[in-house]
Motif scaffolding. Structure first.
Motif, short mmCIF file in Angstrom:
data_model
loop_
_atom_site.label_atom_id
_atom_site.label_comp_id
_atom_site.label_asym_id
_atom_site.label_seq_id
_atom_site.Cartn_x
_atom_site.Cartn_y
_atom_site.Cartn_z
N ARG A 20 -8.78 1.40 -5.45
CA ARG A 20 -9.50 0.83 -4.32
C ARG A 20 -9.97 -0.60 -4.59
N LYS A 21 -10.32 -0.89 -5.85
CA LYS A 21 -10.70 -2.26 -6.22
C LYS A 21 -10.05 -2.58 -7.56
N GLN A 22 -9.46 -3.77 -7.67
CA GLN A 22 -8.74 -4.13 -8.89
C GLN A 22 -8.67 -5.65 -9.03
N ILE A 37 -5.70 6.46 -5.63
CA ILE A 37 -5.63 5.16 -4.97
C ILE A 37 -6.54 4.19 -5.72
N GLU A 78 -9.96 6.07 -6.55
CA GLU A 78 -10.20 7.28 -5.77
C GLU A 78 -9.13 8.31 -6.13
N ASP A 113 -4.72 -0.39 -2.99
CA ASP A 113 -5.27 -0.85 -1.71
C ASP A 113 -5.23 -2.38 -1.65
N PHE A 131 0.83 -1.21 0.00
CA PHE A 131 0.00 0.00 0.00
C PHE A 131 0.86 1.26 0.00
N LYS A 147 -6.66 -4.34 0.31
CA LYS A 147 -7.96 -4.93 0.64
C LYS A 147 -8.88 -5.01 -0.58
N GLY A 148 -8.46 -4.39 -1.68
CA GLY A 148 -9.33 -4.33 -2.86
C GLY A 148 -9.03 -5.35 -3.94
N GLU A 152 -12.19 0.25 -9.34
CA GLU A 152 -12.64 1.43 -8.60
C GLU A 152 -11.42 2.26 -8.23
#
Length: 211
Positions: free
Chosen positions: A159-161, A157, A145, A67, A57, A69-70, A143
């Motif tokens: 966030r989801k990938q 950032i 940001e 991220d 991160f 977590k994503g 996603e």
């Protein structure tokens, strides 16, 4: 199974269990083995694996962050390819195991054998020697940001990938995506003169006729 006698691999013993048992019988005297014999589990010695931090991160050289977590790993786990420098035009040089994402994205990298892929094997040898240590993720952004504050740590950032592939490379965008150490071969048993009890465990098997 891989067998080493006095530190030297004996491929014939590794392939032929009866030949190995015959050797043990001939070289065991009064419950003691003359040479040192090491036995390794086949699953651990067929190929070396290298534990890798694949993504963190941290802010990377493109002033971006991913991220942990994503990560969407579903499709990658079904096809965990490892490439050389994001080159989709050549076959994968290896594959990844035990991939997970908690505080970082990480996994164990296994390189192809020399028998069918000398290039992939050579990359593994460079990793083993420490000449290559870094890696890079290839992914589809799902996603994002964007950060606009003047005191921001980065521009954006992810966030989801979705993870598509992991590549070994010379200079990655994330300098913290590195090989964190080689997975050691697991020793199944070491037969030495002081370990007399192993002979007792083998004795019944050695009585069987050798083909």
């Amino acid at each position: 199974m891989l067998v080493k006698v006095d530190g030297v691999e004996n491929k014939e013993f590794s392939r032929n269990k009866n030949l190995f048992l015959s050797f043990l019988k001939d070289n065991t005297h009064s419950g003691k083995l003359s040479p040192q014999v090491e036995i390794f589990k086949s699953i651990d010695v067929q190929k070396d694996s290298f534990h890798w931090v694949m993504s963190t991160f941290d802010t990377d050289r493109d002033f971006e962050k991913v991220d942990p977590k994503g990560w969407n790993l579903k499709n990658y786990l079904a096809n965990p390819v490892v490439l050389w420098s994001h080159d989709y035009t050549i076959p994968a040089i290896g594959y990844a195991e035990n991939v997970k994402s908690e505080t970082v994205l990480e996994g164990d990298i296994v390189f192809n054998s020399r028998e069918f892929d000398e290039f992939g094997w050579s990359i593994g040898e460079r990793v083993k020697a420490g000449a290559l240590r870094c890696g890079s993720v290839g992914f589809i952004a799902e996603e994002v940001e964007f950060l606009e504050a003047k005191d921001r740590e980065c521009d954006l950032i992810f966030r989801k990938q979705e993870l598509l592939e992991f590549s070994i490379c010379c200079v990655p965008a994330n300098p913290f995506a590195q090989n964190s150490g080689t997975k050691k071969l697991e020793i199944m048993g070491v037969l030495q003169e002081e370990e007399l009890s192993y002979f007792d465990r083998l004795r019944e098997g050695l009585k069987k006729p050798v083909a």
